[in-house]
Motif scaffolding. Sequence first.
Motif, PDB file in Angstrom:
ATOM      1  N   GLU A  55      42.860 -18.860 -11.900  1.00 47.40           N
ATOM      2  CA  GLU A  55      41.510 -19.014 -12.432  1.00 47.40           C
ATOM      3  C   GLU A  55      41.177 -17.872 -13.391  1.00 47.40           C
ATOM      4  O   GLU A  55      40.616 -18.084 -14.460  1.00 47.40           O
ATOM      5  CB  GLU A  55      40.477 -19.030 -11.294  1.00 47.40           C
ATOM      6  N   GLN A  56      41.561 -16.662 -12.995  1.00 48.24           N
ATOM      7  CA  GLN A  56      41.286 -15.506 -13.864  1.00 48.24           C
ATOM      8  C   GLN A  56      42.030 -15.627 -15.186  1.00 48.24           C
ATOM      9  O   GLN A  56      41.501 -15.301 -16.247  1.00 48.24           O
ATOM     10  CB  GLN A  56      41.696 -14.205 -13.166  1.00 48.24           C
ATOM     11  N   VAL A  57      43.281 -16.089 -15.097  1.00 47.54           N
ATOM     12  CA  VAL A  57      44.061 -16.250 -16.328  1.00 47.54           C
ATOM     13  C   VAL A  57      43.407 -17.302 -17.215  1.00 47.54           C
ATOM     14  O   VAL A  57      43.236 -17.098 -18.420  1.00 47.54           O
ATOM     15  CB  VAL A  57      45.526 -16.636 -16.007  1.00 47.54           C
TER      16      VAL A  57
ATOM     17  N   VAL B 213      35.638  -1.495 -20.588  1.00 50.91           N
ATOM     18  CA  VAL B 213      36.215  -1.345 -19.250  1.00 50.91           C
ATOM     19  C   VAL B 213      35.478  -2.261 -18.272  1.00 50.91           C
ATOM     20  O   VAL B 213      36.094  -2.918 -17.423  1.00 50.91           O
ATOM     21  CB  VAL B 213      36.157   0.128 -18.805  1.00 50.91           C
ATOM     22  N   ALA B 214      34.154  -2.350 -18.426  1.00 48.16           N
ATOM     23  CA  ALA B 214      33.358  -3.198 -17.531  1.00 48.16           C
ATOM     24  C   ALA B 214      33.808  -4.656 -17.620  1.00 48.16           C
ATOM     25  O   ALA B 214      33.930  -5.349 -16.606  1.00 48.16           O
ATOM     26  CB  ALA B 214      31.882  -3.073 -17.889  1.00 48.16           C
ATOM     27  N   ARG B 215      34.076  -5.108 -18.841  1.00 49.35           N
ATOM     28  CA  ARG B 215      34.503  -6.499 -19.037  1.00 49.35           C
ATOM     29  C   ARG B 215      35.885  -6.745 -18.413  1.00 49.35           C
ATOM     30  O   ARG B 215      36.108  -7.766 -17.768  1.00 49.35           O
ATOM     31  CB  ARG B 215      34.520  -6.810 -20.547  1.00 49.35           C
ATOM     32  N   ALA B 216      36.778  -5.795 -18.596  1.00 50.57           N
ATOM     33  CA  ALA B 216      38.123  -5.942 -18.024  1.00 50.57           C
ATOM     34  C   ALA B 216      38.048  -5.959 -16.500  1.00 50.57           C
ATOM     35  O   ALA B 216      38.735  -6.752 -15.847  1.00 50.57           O
ATOM     36  CB  ALA B 216      39.026  -4.813 -18.509  1.00 50.57           C
ATOM     37  N   LEU B 217      37.200  -5.096 -15.942  1.00 46.57           N
ATOM     38  CA  LEU B 217      37.027  -5.064 -14.484  1.00 46.57           C
ATOM     39  C   LEU B 217      36.523  -6.412 -13.987  1.00 46.57           C
ATOM     40  O   LEU B 217      36.995  -6.947 -12.989  1.00 46.57           O
ATOM     41  CB  LEU B 217      36.024  -3.973 -14.097  1.00 46.57           C
ATOM     42  N   GLU B 218      35.579  -6.959 -14.745  1.00 47.38           N
ATOM     43  CA  GLU B 218      34.960  -8.219 -14.371  1.00 47.38           C
ATOM     44  C   GLU B 218      35.991  -9.356 -14.437  1.00 47.38           C
ATOM     45  O   GLU B 218      36.119 -10.160 -13.504  1.00 47.38           O
ATOM     46  CB  GLU B 218      33.808  -8.465 -15.354  1.00 47.38           C
ATOM     47  N   LEU B 219      36.761  -9.402 -15.525  1.00 51.08           N
ATOM     48  CA  LEU B 219      37.736 -10.479 -15.708  1.00 51.08           C
ATOM     49  C   LEU B 219      38.809 -10.472 -14.615  1.00 51.08           C
ATOM     50  O   LEU B 219      39.320 -11.518 -14.228  1.00 51.08           O
ATOM     51  CB  LEU B 219      38.418 -10.349 -17.080  1.00 51.08           C
ATOM     52  N   ALA B 220      39.162  -9.280 -14.148  1.00 50.93           N
ATOM     53  CA  ALA B 220      40.211  -9.195 -13.135  1.00 50.93           C
ATOM     54  C   ALA B 220      39.619  -9.071 -11.731  1.00 50.93           C
ATOM     55  O   ALA B 220      40.354  -8.816 -10.779  1.00 50.93           O
ATOM     56  CB  ALA B 220      41.126  -8.013 -13.432  1.00 50.93           C
ATOM     57  N   ASP B 221      38.295  -9.258 -11.614  1.00 48.79           N
ATOM     58  CA  ASP B 221      37.623  -9.209 -10.319  1.00 48.79           C
ATOM     59  C   ASP B 221      37.876  -7.868  -9.611  1.00 48.79           C
ATOM     60  O   ASP B 221      38.283  -7.829  -8.448  1.00 48.79           O
ATOM     61  CB  ASP B 221      38.098 -10.392  -9.460  1.00 48.79           C
TER      62      ASP B 221
ATOM     63  N   PRO C   4      53.810 -13.141 -12.659  1.00 51.24           N
ATOM     64  CA  PRO C   4      52.572 -12.436 -12.296  1.00 51.24           C
ATOM     65  C   PRO C   4      52.145 -12.586 -10.843  1.00 51.24           C
ATOM     66  O   PRO C   4      51.405 -11.746 -10.344  1.00 51.24           O
ATOM     67  CB  PRO C   4      51.527 -13.056 -13.223  1.00 51.24           C
ATOM     68  N   THR C   5      52.573 -13.627 -10.148  1.00 50.94           N
ATOM     69  CA  THR C   5      52.034 -13.836  -8.792  1.00 50.94           C
ATOM     70  C   THR C   5      53.093 -13.690  -7.704  1.00 50.94           C
ATOM     71  O   THR C   5      52.863 -14.081  -6.570  1.00 50.94           O
ATOM     72  CB  THR C   5      51.368 -15.220  -8.664  1.00 50.94           C
ATOM     73  N   THR C   6      54.234 -13.099  -8.068  1.00 52.31           N
ATOM     74  CA  THR C   6      55.259 -12.869  -7.057  1.00 52.31           C
ATOM     75  C   THR C   6      54.679 -12.030  -5.918  1.00 52.31           C
ATOM     76  O   THR C   6      54.065 -10.995  -6.156  1.00 52.31           O
ATOM     77  CB  THR C   6      56.456 -12.139  -7.684  1.00 52.31           C
ATOM     78  N   GLY C   7      54.859 -12.511  -4.696  1.00 51.74           N
ATOM     79  CA  GLY C   7      54.401 -11.741  -3.547  1.00 51.74           C
ATOM     80  C   GLY C   7      52.961 -12.000  -3.157  1.00 51.74           C
ATOM     81  O   GLY C   7      52.486 -11.448  -2.169  1.00 51.74           O
ATOM     82  N   LEU C   8      52.237 -12.803  -3.920  1.00 48.03           N
ATOM     83  CA  LEU C   8      50.854 -13.116  -3.541  1.00 48.03           C
ATOM     84  C   LEU C   8      50.834 -14.351  -2.646  1.00 48.03           C
ATOM     85  O   LEU C   8      51.690 -15.222  -2.759  1.00 48.03           O
ATOM     86  CB  LEU C   8      50.011 -13.403  -4.794  1.00 48.03           C
ATOM     87  N   ASP C   9      49.816 -14.422  -1.743  1.00 47.83           N
ATOM     88  CA  ASP C   9      49.705 -15.632  -0.939  1.00 47.83           C
ATOM     89  C   ASP C   9      49.063 -16.731  -1.780  1.00 47.83           C
ATOM     90  O   ASP C   9      48.608 -16.500  -2.907  1.00 47.83           O
ATOM     91  CB  ASP C   9      48.938 -15.364   0.361  1.00 47.83           C
ATOM     92  N   VAL C  10      49.044 -17.950  -1.214  1.00 47.71           N
ATOM     93  CA  VAL C  10      48.621 -19.116  -1.993  1.00 47.71           C
ATOM     94  C   VAL C  10      47.200 -18.953  -2.524  1.00 47.71           C
ATOM     95  O   VAL C  10      46.932 -19.232  -3.684  1.00 47.71           O
ATOM     96  CB  VAL C  10      48.731 -20.388  -1.128  1.00 47.71           C
ATOM     97  N   GLY C  11      46.309 -18.451  -1.672  1.00 50.71           N
ATOM     98  CA  GLY C  11      44.918 -18.302  -2.091  1.00 50.71           C
ATOM     99  C   GLY C  11      44.787 -17.332  -3.259  1.00 50.71           C
ATOM    100  O   GLY C  11      44.119 -17.615  -4.247  1.00 50.71           O
ATOM    101  N   ALA C  12      45.468 -16.193  -3.122  1.00 58.93           N
ATOM    102  CA  ALA C  12      45.405 -15.173  -4.169  1.00 58.93           C
ATOM    103  C   ALA C  12      46.016 -15.704  -5.467  1.00 58.93           C
ATOM    104  O   ALA C  12      45.563 -15.387  -6.561  1.00 58.93           O
ATOM    105  CB  ALA C  12      46.136 -13.912  -3.722  1.00 58.93           C
ATOM    106  N   ARG C  13      47.068 -16.512  -5.307  1.00 55.03           N
ATOM    107  CA  ARG C  13      47.733 -17.063  -6.488  1.00 55.03           C
ATOM    108  C   ARG C  13      46.795 -17.993  -7.241  1.00 55.03           C
ATOM    109  O   ARG C  13      46.649 -17.903  -8.451  1.00 55.03           O
ATOM    110  CB  ARG C  13      48.987 -17.819  -6.042  1.00 55.03           C
ATOM    111  N   ARG C  14      46.094 -18.863  -6.509  1.00 57.32           N
ATOM    112  CA  ARG C  14      45.173 -19.788  -7.166  1.00 57.32           C
ATOM    113  C   ARG C  14      44.018 -19.027  -7.814  1.00 57.32           C
ATOM    114  O   ARG C  14      43.583 -19.355  -8.915  1.00 57.32           O
ATOM    115  CB  ARG C  14      44.645 -20.806  -6.163  1.00 57.32           C
ATOM    116  N   ALA C  15      43.538 -18.014  -7.130  1.00 58.07           N
ATOM    117  CA  ALA C  15      42.451 -17.214  -7.691  1.00 58.07           C
ATOM    118  C   ALA C  15      42.914 -16.540  -8.982  1.00 58.07           C
ATOM    119  O   ALA C  15      42.182 -16.468  -9.970  1.00 58.07           O
ATOM    120  CB  ALA C  15      41.996 -16.164  -6.687  1.00 58.07           C
TER     121      ALA C  15
END
Lengths: 266, 326
Positions: B200-202, B140-148, B186-197
């Motif tokens: 990176e996670q993907v 769970v810790a790793r998944a939390l970390e990967l998805a920030d 996956p990024t429908t509805g996210l702003d540009v910054g959140a989308r780029r972030a």
Amino acid sequence: MTTATAHPTTAAKRNLPRLYLLETKYEFLKLWRLRAYSLSTLVFPVMFYLIFGSSFGGFSTQGIRVAAYLMVSYAAVGVINAAVFAFGAGVAGERGQGWMMLKRVSPMPASAYFTAKTLMAVMFSVLVLVALTITAFLLQGVHLPVLTWLKLLGTLAAGVLPFAALGLAFGYALGPNSAPTVLNLVNLPMTFVSGLYIPITQLPPFVQHIAPYLPAYHFGQLALTAIGAHPVGTVGHHLLALAAFTAVFLALFIRAYRRDEGRTYG
Amino acid sequence: MESEPITLPFTPTGQRAMSAAHRGAARANPAGRIVAELRGVRKHYGTVQALRGVDLQVRSGEVLALLGPNGAGKTTAVGLLLGLLKPTAGEVSLFGGDPSSTAAKVRVGAMLQISGVPATLKVREHLELFASYYPAPLSVARALELADLTEVADRPYGKLSGGQKQRVHFALALVGNPDLLFLDEPTTGLDVGARRAFWEQVRDFIGSGRTVVLTTHYLEEADALADRIVVVDHGAVIAEGTPAEVKSRTAGRRIHAVTSLGRDEVLALENVVSVERNGAALEILASHAEPVVLELLQRDPALRDLEVGGAGLEDAFLALTNRPQA
């Protein structure tokens, strides 16, 4: 350790008991933290007992004190609410959200979902009976022999099944927004007419004639019989009626489930 | 054919990062095992044809983007590959078997278009529960970390922001440590910054040779993440290739010129895909620039401010989905 997390190996096995345990634990916590649910399931029956139990507790009906009758019937109301709303409104909401779709895509066994909801409703049944037992004892001095109490608990817990089926039938037939309202509109008159708020013998004769067409009436009568009340009708007849209601609701659920498949994924 | 006429002023518009294409060259494995497949699949909803005969192969280790406008049939394709839907005709396989089998499901994670998960459970609790469904999940810790999500791990889902909720859906998809990850818009509805972030996670997660099927109508997203793009429109595959191939094959060049020629006249020329008027200038999308430039200069000797540039993926996509009016 580090290589084991790189790719799932087919050799690794899931811990199924833990899976079912967690599913049940979080199903319970999810609804326990939802005040609308825990209040209507646990607090309302106690509240009604405080009002009606104090007013009519001294009379007797079906061979038992009304104080004991109402303890049983409000516990039955709690069980019905717990099952109908967890399965009906819960399933409708979880389908609407897409949560159900995510679960269906995951390797979660479908039986874990339904088992968890059933056990959760049973846990709420235990809680509501304990709360009412304490209230009835303190307020009216109602006390049952341990074995009788356990028999009552068993009957109430088994009652989760027909009302879970009812909830599923409605939960699949209704949309996520209309489900809670419609279920309230069904539940309240059903439990009232079935003699769960006021003893059935005190209701007008025409209402007493409607009651046998409602599953809550048969459930209430079985629960009352468990503590030694003289049943209206026979136990076998009530069991048969409940089994028939359960079968019909399950059939309705399965039909709606099939129709639903491929449309909302749920 | 593809070389720029260097005597002309040139504005490069296809300057988007080539990282995906480079990564693609390193990762793409044409001989990779087929992990998911649609064969001649049709899917009808009543009279609506969502998919009309689609063949699609997903190979081990690739990041495949299904690109297309809303209603193109992308989500239907994902629903079929995940076993949520049954095809009207054709065959679907996932890891060589039935997509709805547990054997297939334990190897798959999915981020679907859902509006939410139960609000009263905490992020950590949701992940612990989902991890229990899989034989060899991430911690769970790793998944939390990967998805920030580490900082909001103990917050109920209902109290999260929109972007955080989206990241929970991502974490639920990866906590099972899947071989194949589906990301449906996956990024429908996210702003540009959140989308780029999120990209990176993907990238962090898929770096270790996982297979990904991504659906998107954001061209930039396909370009940023995918090794291979399959363009879908009206329930059919209309183009396929690496991001660079899709761009070059389908869209050729963008031509800008100030001219007295009419829009319709230019649109009628051969090799012209689309024409837009921009003040005094025309913006022309052409499959091949040279013959169009020649023709333009012959018809309008007074033509000026001529620029020719590479078309972006966005242009390619427009060219593909708005087929030229004959």
